[in-house]
Design a protein around this motif. Structure first.
Motif, PDB file in Angstrom:
ATOM      1  N   GLY A  64       5.555  11.598  -2.174  1.00 52.21           N
ATOM      2  CA  GLY A  64       5.991  10.429  -2.672  1.00 52.21           C
ATOM      3  C   GLY A  64       7.256   9.473  -1.385  1.00 52.21           C
ATOM      4  N   GLY A  65       8.319  10.121  -1.351  1.00 51.50           N
ATOM      5  CA  GLY A  65       9.876  10.517  -0.203  1.00 51.50           C
ATOM      6  C   GLY A  65       9.504   9.999   0.922  1.00 51.50           C
ATOM      7  N   ILE A  66       8.106  10.276   1.247  1.00 48.83           N
ATOM      8  CA  ILE A  66       7.437  10.047   2.705  1.00 48.83           C
ATOM      9  C   ILE A  66       7.063   8.582   3.007  1.00 48.83           C
ATOM     10  N   ALA A  67       5.847   8.424   1.859  1.00 44.98           N
ATOM     11  CA  ALA A  67       5.656   7.738   1.971  1.00 44.98           C
ATOM     12  C   ALA A  67       6.428   6.486   1.970  1.00 44.98           C
ATOM     13  N   LEU A  68       7.343   6.187   0.544  1.00 47.01           N
ATOM     14  CA  LEU A  68       8.417   5.367   1.033  1.00 47.01           C
ATOM     15  C   LEU A  68       9.226   4.850   2.191  1.00 47.01           C
ATOM     16  N   VAL A  69       9.112   6.144   2.733  1.00 47.78           N
ATOM     17  CA  VAL A  69      10.064   5.989   3.935  1.00 47.78           C
ATOM     18  C   VAL A  69       9.142   5.261   4.967  1.00 47.78           C
ATOM     19  N   LEU A  70       7.805   5.176   5.257  1.00 51.44           N
ATOM     20  CA  LEU A  70       6.395   4.825   5.924  1.00 51.44           C
ATOM     21  C   LEU A  70       6.226   3.354   5.512  1.00 51.44           C
ATOM     22  N   ALA A  71       7.082   2.534   4.324  1.00 50.59           N
ATOM     23  CA  ALA A  71       6.083   1.393   4.064  1.00 50.59           C
ATOM     24  C   ALA A  71       7.445   0.415   4.844  1.00 50.59           C
ATOM     25  N   VAL A  72       9.096   1.280   5.247  1.00 55.40           N
ATOM     26  CA  VAL A  72      10.396   0.562   5.850  1.00 55.40           C
ATOM     27  C   VAL A  72       9.526  -0.324   7.148  1.00 55.40           C
ATOM     28  N   PRO A  73       9.216   0.064   7.953  1.00 52.51           N
ATOM     29  CA  PRO A  73       8.964  -0.108   8.481  1.00 52.51           C
ATOM     30  C   PRO A  73       7.592  -1.596   9.617  1.00 52.51           C
ATOM     31  N   TYR A  74       7.460  -1.543   8.371  1.00 50.40           N
ATOM     32  CA  TYR A  74       6.081  -2.666   7.794  1.00 50.40           C
ATOM     33  C   TYR A  74       6.874  -3.644   6.464  1.00 50.40           C
ATOM     34  N   ALA A  75       8.456  -3.251   5.793  1.00 53.43           N
ATOM     35  CA  ALA A  75       8.409  -3.837   5.129  1.00 53.43           C
ATOM     36  C   ALA A  75       9.789  -4.657   6.974  1.00 53.43           C
ATOM     37  N   LEU A  76      10.020  -4.086   7.156  1.00 52.66           N
ATOM     38  CA  LEU A  76      11.056  -4.718   8.532  1.00 52.66           C
ATOM     39  C   LEU A  76      10.314  -5.179   9.371  1.00 52.66           C
TER      40      LEU A  76
ATOM     41  N   THR B 152       0.942  -1.096  -0.275  1.00 52.60           N
ATOM     42  CA  THR B 152      -0.224   0.456  -0.323  1.00 52.60           C
ATOM     43  C   THR B 152       0.653   0.995  -0.561  1.00 52.60           C
ATOM     44  N   LEU B 153       2.263   1.804   0.616  1.00 51.14           N
ATOM     45  CA  LEU B 153       2.532   2.865   1.297  1.00 51.14           C
ATOM     46  C   LEU B 153       4.042   2.598  -0.480  1.00 51.14           C
ATOM     47  N   LEU B 154       4.004   1.315  -0.652  1.00 49.13           N
ATOM     48  CA  LEU B 154       4.553   1.717  -1.633  1.00 49.13           C
ATOM     49  C   LEU B 154       4.439   2.057  -3.104  1.00 49.13           C
ATOM     50  N   ALA B 155       3.281   1.894  -2.716  1.00 44.61           N
ATOM     51  CA  ALA B 155       1.908   2.068  -4.128  1.00 44.61           C
ATOM     52  C   ALA B 155       1.571   3.226  -4.252  1.00 44.61           C
ATOM     53  N   PHE B 156       1.675   4.346  -2.905  1.00 45.78           N
ATOM     54  CA  PHE B 156       1.560   5.494  -3.072  1.00 45.78           C
ATOM     55  C   PHE B 156       2.855   5.889  -3.251  1.00 45.78           C
ATOM     56  N   GLY B 157       3.911   5.735  -2.230  1.00 42.26           N
ATOM     57  CA  GLY B 157       5.014   6.351  -2.418  1.00 42.26           C
ATOM     58  C   GLY B 157       5.692   6.345  -4.912  1.00 42.26           C
ATOM     59  N   LEU B 158       5.232   5.374  -4.933  1.00 40.58           N
ATOM     60  CA  LEU B 158       5.597   4.878  -6.296  1.00 40.58           C
ATOM     61  C   LEU B 158       4.592   6.086  -7.612  1.00 40.58           C
ATOM     62  N   GLY B 159       2.897   6.004  -7.066  1.00 38.33           N
ATOM     63  CA  GLY B 159       2.622   7.105  -7.367  1.00 38.33           C
ATOM     64  C   GLY B 159       2.795   8.421  -7.288  1.00 38.33           C
ATOM     65  N   LEU B 160       2.903   8.826  -6.408  1.00 40.48           N
ATOM     66  CA  LEU B 160       3.443  10.007  -5.911  1.00 40.48           C
ATOM     67  C   LEU B 160       5.168  10.503  -6.714  1.00 40.48           C
ATOM     68  N   CYS B 161       5.580   9.934  -5.899  1.00 40.76           N
ATOM     69  CA  CYS B 161       6.817  10.568  -7.401  1.00 40.76           C
ATOM     70  C   CYS B 161       6.753  10.045  -8.300  1.00 40.76           C
ATOM     71  N   ILE B 162       6.269   9.261  -9.504  1.00 36.48           N
ATOM     72  CA  ILE B 162       5.579   9.477 -10.270  1.00 36.48           C
ATOM     73  C   ILE B 162       5.437  10.452 -11.328  1.00 36.48           C
ATOM     74  N   LEU B 163       4.180  11.381 -10.103  1.00 42.14           N
ATOM     75  CA  LEU B 163       3.847  12.636 -10.549  1.00 42.14           C
ATOM     76  C   LEU B 163       4.833  13.664 -10.370  1.00 42.14           C
ATOM     77  N   GLY B 164       5.680  13.704  -9.451  1.00 41.16           N
ATOM     78  CA  GLY B 164       7.091  14.642  -9.252  1.00 41.16           C
ATOM     79  C   GLY B 164       7.565  14.469 -10.563  1.00 41.16           C
ATOM     80  N   PHE B 165       7.560  13.485 -10.788  1.00 43.06           N
ATOM     81  CA  PHE B 165       8.869  13.899 -12.531  1.00 43.06           C
ATOM     82  C   PHE B 165       7.629  13.877 -13.776  1.00 43.06           C
ATOM     83  N   ALA B 166       6.161  13.067 -14.044  1.00 39.16           N
ATOM     84  CA  ALA B 166       5.655  13.168 -15.247  1.00 39.16           C
ATOM     85  C   ALA B 166       5.322  14.225 -15.993  1.00 39.16           C
TER      86      ALA B 166
END
Length: 417
Positions: free
Chosen positions: A382-394, A291-305
């Motif tokens: 998007g970067g914040i979302a990717l960071v938030l995914a880390v605790p759940y990955a761990l 979920t958080l990776l999807a948010f992060g990647l989606g928002l980051c792609i908008l940053g470069f779109a």
């Protein structure tokens, strides 16, 4: 019939889904009428007009927890019926009220009704259904929320074409839902009450406590997820307005933005429909990481779109994130909360849901001041979302490789091996 014998029917399911459609509708249904309302009340400020959309969410955040606790005490069906009635009367009040303060008062009361609907429908689903059936129904509920926004906002726009007052009549759909609640639903009983109801048995209520710590983590996750998601309806149209590629339909970039937001909503609804199968195969930590990776990647792609193709990929990813977030949090709450506390727990769910919406608007201000452009703003979140995914990955790694150190009960949807 003894209340313990009640089994939800297909009609029960239908009206639970119809009630769920109302949850995200609070301000969206009359949003197309705001310019007409502003013209009808020229002395009213733009801020007061915008409160017509945002005030219900504030009311939900203020009253959600109280209504959840109330439903535990006096019954979920009773609170749901009263809430739907309030939703109908307060929602349609804009049709006949003649001043902005009066309309705003009606909108606040509408939010109270929506708060009651959120608390009780989610709690009733948890009480009526078990196991994977519950996961599927919670997924359908998330899909119904998305479909409700799409259908009801469109209907509100069509009614606004008649007059700004007519847009408020969309809330009269609550009459049908109220009839369905009264005819197809029964108050669920607590498990220990079912045992006590058996002849010749006396079993005391177990000394279970409200699970503060695990629920707090679930609420924080929902809050952050909703904060990220609500960047789309609030800031995505501004990003599109500055894109040359978005002028494929002329200067009306609002139409382009609306189409892409609709695509994201469809992605969210589809994920909700298939959520039961996802929950059956994967642990909730895995789902929340995705979920958080999807948010992060989606928002980051908008940053470069710079093209509409990339924008389309981005909104689908964000839609996937939202489609996974809601049912996962609800199944998490259901897994850790004793039945007698479900109303209170769902009240906290409604509060977190709507505070995240408000916080999204506030969090944008300092970020956009530093980022300068909307592209950079989306990239930052998007970067914040990717960071938030880390605790759940761990947490996934811990669950997989260190199962012996678990301190809580096994989680309901473990990964298949």
């Amino acid at each position: 019939m003894n209340p313990a014998e009640f089994t939800p029917s297909k009609w029960t399911f239908l009206f639970l889904m119809l009630a769920a459609m109302m949850i995200l509708m609070g301000g969206a249904a009359v949003a197309p009428a705001l310019p007409l309302i502003s013209a009808a009340f020229p002395d009213a400020s733009e801020t007061s007009i915008s409160l017509i959309v945002t005030l219900p969410a504030l009311a939900i955040a203020i009253t959600g927890l109280f209504l959840g606790m109330l439903s535990d005490k006096i019954g979920k069906i009773r609170v749901l019926a009263i809430s739907v009635a309030v939703f109908t009367l307060a929602g349609s009040s804009g049709y006949y009220l003649n001043s902005i303060p009066a309309i705003l008062a009606g909108r606040f009361i509408l939010g109270v009704g929506i708060a009651g609907i959120i608390c009780t429908t989610s709690a009733l689903i948890v009480c009526y259904y078990d196991g994977l059936t519950r996961a599927r129904v919670l997924g359908y509920q998330a899909a119904a929320m998305g479909v409700g926004v799409l259908i009801l906002e469109t209907s509100g726009g069509l009614l606004a074409g008649i007059s700004w007052r007519a847009a408020f009549l969309i809330y009269l759909l609550g009459i049908v839902i109220l009839a369905g609640v009264l005819l197809t639903m029964r108050e669920p009983v607590r498990k220990y009450e079912e045992i006590r109801a058996a002849p010749g048995t006396t079993v005391p209520a177990p000394g279970e406590k409200f699970p503060v710590t695990p629920l707090l983590l679930a609420y924080i996750t929902l809050f952050m997820g909703n904060l990220l998601f609500f960047l789309m309806p609030t800031k995505f149209p501004f990003l599109i307005a500055h894109m040359d590629a978005a002028r494929i339909m002329g200067e009306n970039t609002a139409l382009t933005a609306g189409i892409f937001l609709g695509i994201g909503g469809c992605a969210s609804a589809i994920l909700g429909i298939f959520y039961g199968r996802i929950a059956e195969r994967f642990h909730r930590y895995t789902i929340l990481t995705v979920t958080l990776l999807a948010f992060g990647l989606g928002l980051c792609i908008l940053g470069f779109a710079t093209s509409l193709l990339l924008v389309g990929v981005a909104v689908v990813l964000v839609g996937i994130g939202e489609g996974l977030l809601m049912p996962t949090i609800l199944t998490w709450i259901a897994a850790v909360t004793p039945r007698q506390f479900l109303g209170r727990a769902m009240g906290g769910f409604s509060v977190s849901l709507n505070i995240g919406q408000f916080a999204s608007a506030l969090a944008v201000v300092p970020v956009i001041a530093i980022a300068v452009t909307y592209n950079n703003m989306f990239l930052a979140f998007g970067g914040i979302a990717l960071v938030l995914a880390v605790p759940y990955a761990l947490a996934i790694i811990k669950e997989k490789y260190y199962p012996a150190v678990r301190t809580s009960a096994p989680l309901p949807f473990a990964t298949r091996k």
